[in-house]
Design a protein around this motif. Structure first.
Motif, PDB file in Angstrom:
ATOM      1  N   ASP A 864       0.811  -1.219   0.000  1.00  0.00           N
ATOM      2  CA  ASP A 864       0.000   0.000   0.000  1.00  0.00           C
ATOM      3  C   ASP A 864       0.842   1.265   0.000  1.00  0.00           C
ATOM      4  O   ASP A 864       0.297   2.368   0.124  1.00  0.00           O
ATOM      5  CB  ASP A 864      -0.917   0.002   1.237  1.00  0.00           C
ATOM      6  CG  ASP A 864      -1.982  -1.079   1.166  1.00  0.00           C
ATOM      7  OD1 ASP A 864      -2.425  -1.389   0.046  1.00  0.00           O
ATOM      8  OD2 ASP A 864      -2.357  -1.611   2.238  1.00  0.00           O
ATOM      9  N   TRP A 865       2.154   1.102  -0.147  1.00  0.00           N
ATOM     10  CA  TRP A 865       3.051   2.256  -0.074  1.00  0.00           C
ATOM     11  C   TRP A 865       3.579   2.619  -1.463  1.00  0.00           C
ATOM     12  O   TRP A 865       3.804   1.757  -2.302  1.00  0.00           O
ATOM     13  CB  TRP A 865       4.237   1.971   0.845  1.00  0.00           C
ATOM     14  CG  TRP A 865       3.859   1.794   2.275  1.00  0.00           C
ATOM     15  CD1 TRP A 865       3.415   0.657   2.880  1.00  0.00           C
ATOM     16  CD2 TRP A 865       3.886   2.801   3.278  1.00  0.00           C
ATOM     17  NE1 TRP A 865       3.152   0.882   4.201  1.00  0.00           N
ATOM     18  CE2 TRP A 865       3.442   2.196   4.487  1.00  0.00           C
ATOM     19  CE3 TRP A 865       4.239   4.153   3.310  1.00  0.00           C
ATOM     20  CZ2 TRP A 865       3.354   2.893   5.688  1.00  0.00           C
ATOM     21  CZ3 TRP A 865       4.156   4.839   4.511  1.00  0.00           C
ATOM     22  CH2 TRP A 865       3.706   4.218   5.680  1.00  0.00           C
ATOM     23  N   VAL A 909       5.798  10.416  -0.099  1.00  0.00           N
ATOM     24  CA  VAL A 909       5.500   9.064   0.370  1.00  0.00           C
ATOM     25  C   VAL A 909       3.993   8.992   0.615  1.00  0.00           C
ATOM     26  O   VAL A 909       3.447   9.822   1.346  1.00  0.00           O
ATOM     27  CB  VAL A 909       6.265   8.736   1.667  1.00  0.00           C
ATOM     28  CG1 VAL A 909       5.897   7.333   2.145  1.00  0.00           C
ATOM     29  CG2 VAL A 909       7.766   8.852   1.454  1.00  0.00           C
ATOM     30  N   SER A 910       3.335   8.025  -0.016  1.00  0.00           N
ATOM     31  CA  SER A 910       1.894   7.881   0.158  1.00  0.00           C
ATOM     32  C   SER A 910       1.570   6.488   0.682  1.00  0.00           C
ATOM     33  O   SER A 910       2.287   5.514   0.421  1.00  0.00           O
ATOM     34  CB  SER A 910       1.165   8.129  -1.168  1.00  0.00           C
ATOM     35  OG  SER A 910       1.581   7.218  -2.155  1.00  0.00           O
ATOM     36  N   TRP A 911       0.462   6.394   1.394  1.00  0.00           N
ATOM     37  CA  TRP A 911       0.058   5.150   2.085  1.00  0.00           C
ATOM     38  C   TRP A 911      -1.437   4.956   1.864  1.00  0.00           C
ATOM     39  O   TRP A 911      -2.252   5.721   2.366  1.00  0.00           O
ATOM     40  CB  TRP A 911       0.404   5.285   3.572  1.00  0.00           C
ATOM     41  CG  TRP A 911       0.122   4.073   4.407  1.00  0.00           C
ATOM     42  CD1 TRP A 911      -0.097   2.789   3.992  1.00  0.00           C
ATOM     43  CD2 TRP A 911       0.026   4.052   5.829  1.00  0.00           C
ATOM     44  NE1 TRP A 911      -0.310   1.964   5.051  1.00  0.00           N
ATOM     45  CE2 TRP A 911      -0.237   2.708   6.205  1.00  0.00           C
ATOM     46  CE3 TRP A 911       0.155   5.012   6.829  1.00  0.00           C
ATOM     47  CZ2 TRP A 911      -0.395   2.321   7.533  1.00  0.00           C
ATOM     48  CZ3 TRP A 911       0.012   4.639   8.147  1.00  0.00           C
ATOM     49  CH2 TRP A 911      -0.255   3.299   8.502  1.00  0.00           C
ATOM     50  N   ASN A 912      -1.773   3.940   1.074  1.00  0.00           N
ATOM     51  CA  ASN A 912      -3.181   3.591   0.855  1.00  0.00           C
ATOM     52  C   ASN A 912      -3.696   2.736   2.003  1.00  0.00           C
ATOM     53  O   ASN A 912      -2.947   1.971   2.615  1.00  0.00           O
ATOM     54  CB  ASN A 912      -3.331   2.830  -0.462  1.00  0.00           C
ATOM     55  CG  ASN A 912      -3.127   3.725  -1.668  1.00  0.00           C
ATOM     56  OD1 ASN A 912      -3.584   4.862  -1.700  1.00  0.00           O
ATOM     57  ND2 ASN A 912      -2.409   3.206  -2.657  1.00  0.00           N
ATOM     58  N   ASP A 913      -4.993   2.875   2.272  1.00  0.00           N
ATOM     59  CA  ASP A 913      -5.613   2.149   3.397  1.00  0.00           C
ATOM     60  C   ASP A 913      -4.798   2.358   4.668  1.00  0.00           C
ATOM     61  O   ASP A 913      -4.474   1.423   5.416  1.00  0.00           O
ATOM     62  CB  ASP A 913      -5.747   0.655   3.083  1.00  0.00           C
ATOM     63  CG  ASP A 913      -6.666   0.401   1.905  1.00  0.00           C
ATOM     64  OD1 ASP A 913      -7.539   1.249   1.634  1.00  0.00           O
ATOM     65  OD2 ASP A 913      -6.503  -0.643   1.237  1.00  0.00           O
ATOM     66  N   ALA A 914      -4.461   3.614   4.898  1.00  0.00           N
ATOM     67  CA  ALA A 914      -3.599   3.973   6.024  1.00  0.00           C
ATOM     68  C   ALA A 914      -4.244   3.587   7.350  1.00  0.00           C
ATOM     69  O   ALA A 914      -5.472   3.657   7.520  1.00  0.00           O
ATOM     70  CB  ALA A 914      -3.316   5.479   5.997  1.00  0.00           C
ATOM     71  N   THR A 916      -4.761   0.840   8.541  1.00  0.00           N
ATOM     72  CA  THR A 916      -5.665  -0.304   8.321  1.00  0.00           C
ATOM     73  C   THR A 916      -7.115   0.134   8.095  1.00  0.00           C
ATOM     74  O   THR A 916      -8.034  -0.663   8.271  1.00  0.00           O
ATOM     75  CB  THR A 916      -5.600  -1.300   9.481  1.00  0.00           C
ATOM     76  OG1 THR A 916      -6.179  -0.716  10.661  1.00  0.00           O
ATOM     77  CG2 THR A 916      -4.164  -1.747   9.758  1.00  0.00           C
ATOM     78  N   LYS A 921      -6.281   7.413   2.531  1.00  0.00           N
ATOM     79  CA  LYS A 921      -4.965   7.587   1.908  1.00  0.00           C
ATOM     80  C   LYS A 921      -4.265   8.782   2.534  1.00  0.00           C
ATOM     81  O   LYS A 921      -4.816   9.881   2.604  1.00  0.00           O
ATOM     82  CB  LYS A 921      -5.102   7.792   0.404  1.00  0.00           C
ATOM     83  CG  LYS A 921      -3.767   8.001  -0.305  1.00  0.00           C
ATOM     84  CD  LYS A 921      -3.970   8.241  -1.791  1.00  0.00           C
ATOM     85  CE  LYS A 921      -2.632   8.526  -2.470  1.00  0.00           C
ATOM     86  NZ  LYS A 921      -2.813   8.797  -3.924  1.00  0.00           N
TER      87      LYS A 921
END
Length: 965
Positions: A864-865, A909-914, A916, A921
């Motif tokens: 997810d990153w 830096v991106s994080w999907n479903d951050a 949990t 995002k």
């Protein structure tokens, strides 16, 4: 709709081109095995090929999100094919006057330029329909304001890097920017964004978008808010350094201590201060710093509290300016589609956008006397001997003994220009299909009304008519209600009283408005088959009505404003157009495209443009394409009817910065330049009084359209031998060449080049010298420099794009992309043969043309990153040192100051479903990681760097949060 199987090239390049030109790393997505026919910018014929005949860069939503910017204008400024365009880093409203285009300053707006040909030669569309041009309360512009389009509603942006007048009509000379709005959006998206520059200036954005529907209806609604805080120029050391020593070539003659240029009739002829016709012996003095009570000794000014004025006394206005102008925008957007039947759909789209922005300039200086060179009331002011503050004991009269008095009353406060801009947009349309057996035609009918209206309020300006009364005969002032004698002579030690300020200060209100009405009908479909492949066509008609108005403050119209003169505009015109476009397939690998358009304007008559292109796919992994097109740009309302003033910064070659011998006691003309200057009546020892020479400029109702020819040729290659390797899933390479030539380009003469040419020709040439006359003391009177179909502009260059994607590994996937544009040549030549200073590798007129602009993106995706590292490169440029000798980088006037190459590094830096949480995002980024400052530009206005080419100095960090449910 018709579908065909895609080739492997189409599948590969479709993903690669999504990130073309933008400095971000985009994750390519697998293309489906079949594609619906869709309309792509550059053609009205629906097609299935991802790589068509036209060079089109597509910026998708993921790419936009990874850019780290929060508005459309900043996004498009990073195009490698882009040039100087207005944006929030330009802090100019009325303090430099109005540009010659009649379009106004555009304060607070954001525009787009392609190929360095100007924003007026780029057509901006929204969902394939042209957008209303901006007004910004200072004129009737020919350019669109991208700040009227909130980023929250954008699904993708398609950039056509080619001329397209035969497809879309006027303005599409350098290219087309087509902003596609969100349509089939389901669910809800809440977005928040906060960023900050290292020198301050918070950026905040928030939006909510919801969409959904049933079998026959679908709608989307979005509300957004954006706020950008200001950054003062004093926050950057370069702008706060004294002059000289920073990026500003000259300070202002309008100083807090005042400048006094005059003579005393009682002085003997030929002595210091005497009233000789040449005015070479006039006093030119200023108050000493710290003076509380001025002491004047006409025999020896240095014995009192005065000294001879020099460059060291000039005023540094830069710290009062803004590096970044503030702006707040609120937007509402809604769109819907309703299927009336299986073959008929009703759709609508509505937008409201409000922008409130502000510009700030140093306290307004007061210039009175013939040296002021305004061509108006200020040049005629007489300072009466009985004025209680006049220390010289004589009347200062422009007819005999007066050059000028200048004073910048810092006690009044800075000039403030506040804009309030409303944009309304309404579109109602029908989409339908006509079926004839197995074949059919798709059609659409649209009505659009859009309006951009703006008001500007200018605080801390002056009424020059009241200044004239307050400096004249005190008896007349006393008989005028409210009049208070004015003190321009006490400097900072004796500031103006509140009563004086209240008498001369005035708040001014300007307004402008543009309205665009469009009725259009388009049809597209297949004509017949050639070798089993369909020949496509499109045709349509369009009727447009343009209305524009500019209502400057009454004081501007009468010349009573100390700020710039401007005349009102209120005009309209209409145009009827018809076009046809064809795509003819030959064999299985070659398509020929052709289009023709006829336009009938109420202002100048008819014009016909054509376009021919081809697409050849000799092998499965290679497409070769090319286009030739005619273009035209109709003069807009501002160019036709505007009348304003512009404060051009001119270097007079007859002054000390030229080669005229300043102390040529024998009066002999020893050089051709001396001969030319003396032929114009320039006296011995002449020095240019003011670096800003007011120029009367504006529209010309006899203008004809610009005409252009453009051609492009290129290839897109996705070599199969780099596919599905251990280190490479695919590689895509694109190479293109472009060439544009514009005849009868609408512009004013390059007034500096024309002055230089006039003097080089002896100073009396009837053609070259016609705009120039000289007045008191040899100073230039305001020249006239109106628009004309004046120039030929030619430019050509090369674009290179590269995209690589690795296979999926346990530790993730890597991507690398490159987009580069190289300008081979750029040349402007007016009909007098003068060559403009703009050229590749040159900084001129606040706009550079770098030979190379390159963007590189590196990406790493794991789970997810996603980590994106983006590099933007701008090659070195140089600027002329003429008149700048002694400043850093300019040892002599003959040298050139080098502006070094610039590298910007951006990280996200991106994080999907951050955390949990599905649908959440989080993205964190820093732009300009290594704090690269823009190179100092000695000839650039205001803040000493080119704000159209380089980023704001300092780092920018941001955090973005999206929640979709």
């Amino acid at each position: 709709m018709n579908t065909i199987r895609t080739t492997r090239l189409s599948q590969a390049v479709r993903g690669a081109l999504l990130c073309a030109f933008l400095p971000v790393a985009a994750q390519a997505q697998e293309a489906p095995t079949t594609l619906d026919a869709v309309e792509v910018t550059g053609s009205r014929i629906k097609q299935t090929e991802a790589v068509g005949a036209n060079p089109v860069a597509v910026i998708d939503r993921a790419t936009i999100d990874r850019s780290g910017v929060a508005n459309v204008g900043e996004l498009l400024l990073q195009l490698t094919a882009g040039g100087k365009a207005l944006n929030a880093k330009f802090n100019s409203s009325g303090n430099f006057g109005y540009p010659s285009s009649g379009g106004g300053i555009g304060a607070g707006s954001s525009q787009v330029d392609l190929r360095h040909l100007g924003s007026q030669r780029v057509l901006v569309l929204v969902d394939g329909i042209r957008w209303v041009n901006e007004s910004s309360a200072s004129g009737v512009s020919g350019s669109a304001d991208l700040n009227t389009i909130p980023l929250a509603i954008v699904e993708r942006i398609e950039v056509l890097e080619d001329g397209a007048s035969a497809i879309y009509g006027s303005d599409a000379i350098a290219g087309v920017v087509n902003i596609i709005t969100r349509r089939d959006f389901d669910g809800a998206l809440v977005h928040g964004y906060f960023g900050q520059w290292s020198r301050g200036g918070d950026t905040t954005e928030a939006s909510i978008t919801v969409g959904g529907g049933g079998d026959r209806f679908h709608g989307v609604f979005s509300a957004s808010w954006f706020e950008q805080e200001s950054i003062g120029a004093g926050e950057w050391d370069q702008s706060s350094w004294p002059i000289p020593g920073g990026g500003l070539a000259f300070g202002s003659s309008g100083t807090p201590q005042g400048r006094f240029t005059f003579c005393d009739p009682a002085r003997p002829i030929g002595s210091y201060g005497s009233c000789t016709p040449s005015q070479e012996f006039f006093y030119d003095i200023t108050l000493d710093d710290g003076t509380v009570v001025p002491v004047w000794n006409p025999a020896d000014p240095s014995a009192g509290t005065y000294h001879d004025f020099s460059g060291a006394d000039r005023f540094n206005y830069a710290p009062f300016n803004l590096l970044l102008t503030p702006s707040e925008r609120k937007s509402l957007f809604g769109a819907f589609g309703f299927d009336i039947s299986d073959t008929l759909t009703l759709r609508g789209k509505m937008l409201y956008n409000n922008r409130q922005s502000m510009n700030q300039a140093a306290p307004e200086p007061i210039f009175v006397g013939p040296y002021a060179g305004t061509g108006g009331l200020a040049d005629t002011v007489i300072i009466h001997a009985n004025n209680p503050y006049n220390p010289f004991g004589i009347t200062l009269d422009p007819a005999s003994n007066f050059g000028w008095v200048t004073r910048r009353p810092v006690e009044v406060g800075p000039r403030i220009f506040e804009q309030d801009v409303d944009t309304w947009y309404f579109n109602l349309g029908l989409d339908g299909q006509w079926r004839f057996g197995d074949n059919g035609l798709d059609w659409n009918l649209d009505y659009v009304r859009s309006e951009n209206s703006a008001e500007q309020t200018f605080y801390n300006g002056y009424n020059i008519a009241k200044i004239k009364l307050a400096l004249g005969d005190p008896a007349i002032c006393a008989a005028t209600p409210g009049c208070v004698p004015l003190d321009l002579f006490g400097g900072q030690g004796r500031p103006m009283t509140p009563q004086m300020i209240d008498w001369i200060r005035t708040t001014q209100h300007d307004a402008s408005k543009q309205v665009l009405d469009i009725w259009s009908f388009n049809v597209t479909g297949d004509l017949f088959d050639i070798g089993g492949r369909a020949a496509g066509f499109a045709a349509g008609i369009e009727h447009r009505v343009y209305e524009g108005s500019f209502d400057p403050d009454p004081l501007r119209q009468t010349g009573e404003s100390q700020d710039s003169f401007a005349a009102p505009v209120r005009a309209d015109y209409d145009v009827d157009e018809v076009y046809a476009e064809f795509r003819l397939p030959f064999a299985d690998t070659f398509d020929l495209n052709a289009a023709i358009r006829y336009s009938d304007y109420s202002t100048f008559g008819g014009a016909t443009t054509g376009k021919v292109g081809f697409r050849w796919q000799p092998v499965d992994d290679l497409v070769i394409r090319g286009n030739w097109s005619e273009g035209f740009r109709a003069p807009n309302l501002g160019e036709l009817y505007g009348l304003t003033q512009f404060g051009a910064t001119l270097t007079d070659p007859c002054g000390p910065t030229g080669t005229l011998i300043v102390n040529d006691a024998d009066g002999l003309n020893t050089t051709p330049l001396e001969t030319a200057c003396r032929a114009q009546g320039v006296p011995n020892g002449f020095e240019q009084a003011n670096t800003q020479i007011t120029t009367f400029t504006g529209g010309n109702p006899n203008l004809q359209p610009e005409e252009s020819e453009s051609w492009t040729v290129g290839a897109v290659w996705s070599p199969d031998f780099f596919e599905n390797l251990t280190w490479s899933e695919r590689i895509d390479i694109e190479l293109g060449y472009y060439h544009h030539e514009i005849d009868g380009a609408i512009q004013p003469r390059d007034i500096q080049a024309l002055l230089d040419a006039c003097l080089a020709a002896g100073g009396l040439d009837a053609t070259l010298c016609s705009p120039f006359t000289r007045g008191a003391g040899g100073n230039l009177n305001p020249p006239n420099n109106f628009l004309d179909n004046l120039a030929v502009i030619e430019t050509d260059g090369v674009d290179v794009k590269f995209d690589w994607r690795s296979p999926e590994f346990a530790w993730g996937r890597l991507t690398a992309s490159l987009q580069a544009s190289h300008v081979i040549d750029y040349r402007e030549v007016d009909r007098d043969g003068n060559v403009a200073t703009r050229a590749p590798g040159v900084e001129a007129n606040d706009g550079a043309i770098p030979e190379w602009q390159t963007n590189v993106q590196l990406g790493w995706a794991i789970g997810d990153w996603f980590v994106a590292w983006n590099v933007r490169y701008i090659s070195e440029v140089s600027e002329s040192c003429a008149g700048l000798a002694g400043l850093p980088g300019c040892p002599t006037d003959a040298d050139r100051n080098e502006l070094d190459a610039t590298w910007y590094n951006d990280l996200q830096v991106s994080w999907n479903d951050a955390f949990t949480m599905p649908g959440l995002k989080l993205a964190v980024g820093v732009n300009n990681v290594f704090d690269e400052d823009p190179p100092i530009c000695l000839t650039c206005s205001l803040n000493g760097y080119d704000a159209g080419t380089y980023d704001l100095p300092g780092r920018f960090w941001y955090v973005s949060l999206d929640y979709r449910f």
